[in-house]
Design a protein around this motif. Sequence first.
Motif, PDB file in Angstrom:
ATOM      1  N   ARG A 150       0.838  -1.206   0.000  1.00  0.00           N
ATOM      2  CA  ARG A 150       0.000   0.000   0.000  1.00  0.00           C
ATOM      3  C   ARG A 150       0.868   1.248   0.000  1.00  0.00           C
ATOM      4  O   ARG A 150       1.950   1.255   0.555  1.00  0.00           O
ATOM      5  CB  ARG A 150      -0.914   0.040   1.237  1.00  0.00           C
ATOM      6  N   PHE A 151       0.321   2.288  -0.621  1.00  0.00           N
ATOM      7  CA  PHE A 151       0.969   3.595  -0.614  1.00  0.00           C
ATOM      8  C   PHE A 151      -0.030   4.624  -0.102  1.00  0.00           C
ATOM      9  O   PHE A 151      -1.213   4.590  -0.447  1.00  0.00           O
ATOM     10  CB  PHE A 151       1.435   3.974  -2.018  1.00  0.00           C
ATOM     11  N   LEU A 152       0.454   5.524   0.724  1.00  0.00           N
ATOM     12  CA  LEU A 152      -0.380   6.605   1.238  1.00  0.00           C
ATOM     13  C   LEU A 152      -0.060   7.853   0.413  1.00  0.00           C
ATOM     14  O   LEU A 152       1.068   8.368   0.450  1.00  0.00           O
ATOM     15  CB  LEU A 152      -0.053   6.842   2.721  1.00  0.00           C
ATOM     16  N   VAL A 153      -1.034   8.328  -0.346  1.00  0.00           N
ATOM     17  CA  VAL A 153      -0.814   9.477  -1.221  1.00  0.00           C
ATOM     18  C   VAL A 153      -1.658  10.650  -0.742  1.00  0.00           C
ATOM     19  O   VAL A 153      -2.652  10.484  -0.031  1.00  0.00           O
ATOM     20  CB  VAL A 153      -1.166   9.143  -2.688  1.00  0.00           C
ATOM     21  N   LYS A 154      -1.248  11.840  -1.145  1.00  0.00           N
ATOM     22  CA  LYS A 154      -1.943  13.050  -0.729  1.00  0.00           C
ATOM     23  C   LYS A 154      -2.949  13.471  -1.786  1.00  0.00           C
ATOM     24  O   LYS A 154      -2.610  13.629  -2.959  1.00  0.00           O
ATOM     25  CB  LYS A 154      -0.933  14.172  -0.478  1.00  0.00           C
ATOM     26  N   LYS A 155      -4.190  13.665  -1.362  1.00  0.00           N
ATOM     27  CA  LYS A 155      -5.258  14.120  -2.240  1.00  0.00           C
ATOM     28  C   LYS A 155      -5.878  15.356  -1.592  1.00  0.00           C
ATOM     29  O   LYS A 155      -6.705  15.246  -0.691  1.00  0.00           O
ATOM     30  CB  LYS A 155      -6.308  13.027  -2.440  1.00  0.00           C
ATOM     31  N   GLY A 156      -5.437  16.526  -2.053  1.00  0.00           N
ATOM     32  CA  GLY A 156      -5.859  17.755  -1.394  1.00  0.00           C
ATOM     33  C   GLY A 156      -5.305  17.806   0.013  1.00  0.00           C
ATOM     34  O   GLY A 156      -4.105  17.692   0.237  1.00  0.00           O
ATOM     35  N   GLU A 157      -6.204  17.937   0.984  1.00  0.00           N
ATOM     36  CA  GLU A 157      -5.795  17.941   2.387  1.00  0.00           C
ATOM     37  C   GLU A 157      -5.939  16.563   3.023  1.00  0.00           C
ATOM     38  O   GLU A 157      -5.709  16.401   4.218  1.00  0.00           O
ATOM     39  CB  GLU A 157      -6.647  18.954   3.172  1.00  0.00           C
ATOM     40  N   GLN A 158      -6.309  15.576   2.213  1.00  0.00           N
ATOM     41  CA  GLN A 158      -6.525  14.233   2.740  1.00  0.00           C
ATOM     42  C   GLN A 158      -5.397  13.294   2.340  1.00  0.00           C
ATOM     43  O   GLN A 158      -4.653  13.546   1.386  1.00  0.00           O
ATOM     44  CB  GLN A 158      -7.857  13.667   2.216  1.00  0.00           C
ATOM     45  N   LEU A 159      -5.283  12.193   3.080  1.00  0.00           N
ATOM     46  CA  LEU A 159      -4.360  11.121   2.739  1.00  0.00           C
ATOM     47  C   LEU A 159      -5.173   9.919   2.282  1.00  0.00           C
ATOM     48  O   LEU A 159      -6.123   9.499   2.952  1.00  0.00           O
ATOM     49  CB  LEU A 159      -3.498  10.752   3.948  1.00  0.00           C
ATOM     50  N   LEU A 160      -4.800   9.378   1.133  1.00  0.00           N
ATOM     51  CA  LEU A 160      -5.565   8.292   0.521  1.00  0.00           C
ATOM     52  C   LEU A 160      -4.703   7.036   0.412  1.00  0.00           C
ATOM     53  O   LEU A 160      -3.629   7.069  -0.204  1.00  0.00           O
ATOM     54  CB  LEU A 160      -6.031   8.718  -0.876  1.00  0.00           C
ATOM     55  N   PRO A 161      -5.116   5.900   0.994  1.00  0.00           N
ATOM     56  CA  PRO A 161      -4.354   4.649   0.836  1.00  0.00           C
ATOM     57  C   PRO A 161      -4.674   3.981  -0.495  1.00  0.00           C
ATOM     58  O   PRO A 161      -5.836   3.866  -0.884  1.00  0.00           O
ATOM     59  CB  PRO A 161      -4.834   3.800   2.017  1.00  0.00           C
ATOM     60  N   ASN A 163      -3.925   0.465  -2.814  1.00  0.00           N
ATOM     61  CA  ASN A 163      -3.419  -0.895  -2.872  1.00  0.00           C
ATOM     62  C   ASN A 163      -2.513  -1.062  -4.092  1.00  0.00           C
ATOM     63  O   ASN A 163      -2.693  -0.382  -5.100  1.00  0.00           O
ATOM     64  CB  ASN A 163      -4.599  -1.872  -2.947  1.00  0.00           C
ATOM     65  N   GLU A 164      -1.547  -1.973  -4.011  1.00  0.00           N
ATOM     66  CA  GLU A 164      -0.606  -2.169  -5.115  1.00  0.00           C
ATOM     67  C   GLU A 164      -1.298  -2.506  -6.432  1.00  0.00           C
ATOM     68  O   GLU A 164      -0.811  -2.152  -7.513  1.00  0.00           O
ATOM     69  CB  GLU A 164       0.404  -3.270  -4.771  1.00  0.00           C
ATOM     70  N   ASP A 165      -2.434  -3.204  -6.375  1.00  0.00           N
ATOM     71  CA  ASP A 165      -3.119  -3.588  -7.608  1.00  0.00           C
ATOM     72  C   ASP A 165      -3.976  -2.473  -8.193  1.00  0.00           C
ATOM     73  O   ASP A 165      -4.584  -2.645  -9.254  1.00  0.00           O
ATOM     74  CB  ASP A 165      -3.978  -4.828  -7.352  1.00  0.00           C
ATOM     75  N   GLU A 166      -4.028  -1.325  -7.510  1.00  0.00           N
ATOM     76  CA  GLU A 166      -4.668  -0.143  -8.087  1.00  0.00           C
ATOM     77  C   GLU A 166      -3.680   0.680  -8.894  1.00  0.00           C
ATOM     78  O   GLU A 166      -4.078   1.597  -9.615  1.00  0.00           O
ATOM     79  CB  GLU A 166      -5.257   0.730  -6.971  1.00  0.00           C
ATOM     80  N   ILE A 167      -2.386   0.340  -8.791  1.00  0.00           N
ATOM     81  CA  ILE A 167      -1.327   1.140  -9.402  1.00  0.00           C
ATOM     82  C   ILE A 167      -0.949   0.571 -10.768  1.00  0.00           C
ATOM     83  O   ILE A 167      -0.585  -0.603 -10.880  1.00  0.00           O
ATOM     84  CB  ILE A 167      -0.091   1.175  -8.493  1.00  0.00           C
ATOM     85  N   ALA A 168      -1.009   1.384 -11.798  1.00  0.00           N
ATOM     86  CA  ALA A 168      -0.645   0.946 -13.146  1.00  0.00           C
ATOM     87  C   ALA A 168       0.856   1.081 -13.371  1.00  0.00           C
ATOM     88  O   ALA A 168       1.498   0.180 -13.906  1.00  0.00           O
ATOM     89  CB  ALA A 168      -1.405   1.753 -14.186  1.00  0.00           C
ATOM     90  N   TYR A 169       1.425   2.208 -12.964  1.00  0.00           N
ATOM     91  CA  TYR A 169       2.859   2.406 -13.149  1.00  0.00           C
ATOM     92  C   TYR A 169       3.369   3.583 -12.326  1.00  0.00           C
ATOM     93  O   TYR A 169       2.584   4.411 -11.825  1.00  0.00           O
ATOM     94  CB  TYR A 169       3.240   2.596 -14.620  1.00  0.00           C
ATOM     95  N   PHE A 170       4.684   3.635 -12.193  1.00  0.00           N
ATOM     96  CA  PHE A 170       5.388   4.759 -11.574  1.00  0.00           C
ATOM     97  C   PHE A 170       6.241   5.399 -12.671  1.00  0.00           C
ATOM     98  O   PHE A 170       6.799   4.717 -13.517  1.00  0.00           O
ATOM     99  CB  PHE A 170       6.286   4.277 -10.435  1.00  0.00           C
ATOM    100  N   TYR A 171       6.351   6.723 -12.598  1.00  0.00           N
ATOM    101  CA  TYR A 171       7.029   7.456 -13.666  1.00  0.00           C
ATOM    102  C   TYR A 171       7.786   8.633 -13.065  1.00  0.00           C
ATOM    103  O   TYR A 171       7.300   9.283 -12.128  1.00  0.00           O
ATOM    104  CB  TYR A 171       5.975   7.943 -14.659  1.00  0.00           C
ATOM    105  N   THR A 172       8.968   8.899 -13.556  1.00  0.00           N
ATOM    106  CA  THR A 172       9.738  10.034 -13.063  1.00  0.00           C
ATOM    107  C   THR A 172       9.951  11.067 -14.162  1.00  0.00           C
ATOM    108  O   THR A 172      10.193  10.721 -15.318  1.00  0.00           O
ATOM    109  CB  THR A 172      11.111   9.578 -12.494  1.00  0.00           C
ATOM    110  N   GLU A 173       9.832  12.333 -13.766  1.00  0.00           N
ATOM    111  CA  GLU A 173      10.031  13.441 -14.697  1.00  0.00           C
ATOM    112  C   GLU A 173      10.410  14.682 -13.901  1.00  0.00           C
ATOM    113  O   GLU A 173       9.798  14.976 -12.859  1.00  0.00           O
ATOM    114  CB  GLU A 173       8.753  13.712 -15.497  1.00  0.00           C
ATOM    115  N   ASN A 174      11.446  15.384 -14.366  1.00  0.00           N
ATOM    116  CA  ASN A 174      11.907  16.606 -13.694  1.00  0.00           C
ATOM    117  C   ASN A 174      12.184  16.367 -12.212  1.00  0.00           C
ATOM    118  O   ASN A 174      11.817  17.173 -11.344  1.00  0.00           O
ATOM    119  CB  ASN A 174      10.881  17.739 -13.867  1.00  0.00           C
ATOM    120  N   GLU A 175      12.800  15.223 -11.930  1.00  0.00           N
ATOM    121  CA  GLU A 175      13.222  14.836 -10.576  1.00  0.00           C
ATOM    122  C   GLU A 175      12.056  14.570  -9.633  1.00  0.00           C
ATOM    123  O   GLU A 175      12.233  14.482  -8.417  1.00  0.00           O
ATOM    124  CB  GLU A 175      14.144  15.896  -9.970  1.00  0.00           C
ATOM    125  N   LEU A 176      10.849  14.457 -10.175  1.00  0.00           N
ATOM    126  CA  LEU A 176       9.679  14.066  -9.375  1.00  0.00           C
ATOM    127  C   LEU A 176       9.246  12.666  -9.788  1.00  0.00           C
ATOM    128  O   LEU A 176       9.411  12.257 -10.937  1.00  0.00           O
ATOM    129  CB  LEU A 176       8.519  15.042  -9.599  1.00  0.00           C
TER     130      LEU A 176
END
Length: 258
Positions: A150-161, A163-176
């Motif tokens: 699981r990953f805890l991500v920020k959505k506005g002022e909230q934190l959203l958990p 699951n790994e199977d909700e994630i399609a991919y990770f991508y990096t650009e401009n050091e983010l």
Amino acid sequence: MQLMNILIIEDEYPAAERLQRLLQELPESTEVVEVLDSVESAIKWFDQNPAPDLILSDIQLSDGLSFEIYENTLVKAPIVFTTSYDEYAIKAFKVKSIDYLLKPVKLSELSQAIQKYTQWKQEFSETDHIYKLEQLLDNLQHTGRQHKKRFLVKKGEQLLPLNEDEIAYFYTENELVFLYTYEGRKYVLDYTLEQLEQMLSPAKFFRINRQYILHLEAIEQIHNYFSSRYKLQIRPVPPGEIIVSKGKAKSFRMWLES
């Protein structure tokens, strides 16, 4: 005393320079035949050169993990891994005839590793070493560590958990680094791709190049591409083309078939 040829695989210049300096301080007669800084350059080097006597190999390189080198090339030399991993993670690398050194490498530890190589050379054949290297790779792939689910991500002022199977991919650009969900949502993460590569389940995720780590289910189509690479069609549609790098192509095929 017979000259010992040593290959260094290290993408951090200060670390490579330190290894070369320490080798000069050892009583053994050594020569550094080459210093390589990437998976791709190492694979090419092994295809074109005879095996050295010993390899000093970092784990995290500029274009991936050094294990990809040994998965894609028959390496006929013992390996001493150098790493910044902590004591718990490093237990995965304890295999006979293959040593590890924590950074910054100390002269006494390097000396012990060289002595271990000398003993290995006396006691084991090339076949023994290849078998033990296969054991190491298998151990690394099936280690009992817990992968991040699981990953805890920020959505506005909230934190959203997520699951790994909700994630399609990770991508990096401009050091983010961004996390993309199958629903097309994008979130910024505080991890690097190198850190994510260690956290994620290798059965579900694969780093295809310097920019992308994909979930298996995100891949819709695979096309042959020039220079022995692959071009992928994935979902959701990414910002640019998705190309499997040449150095990753063989391990990518193995991953798909596993």
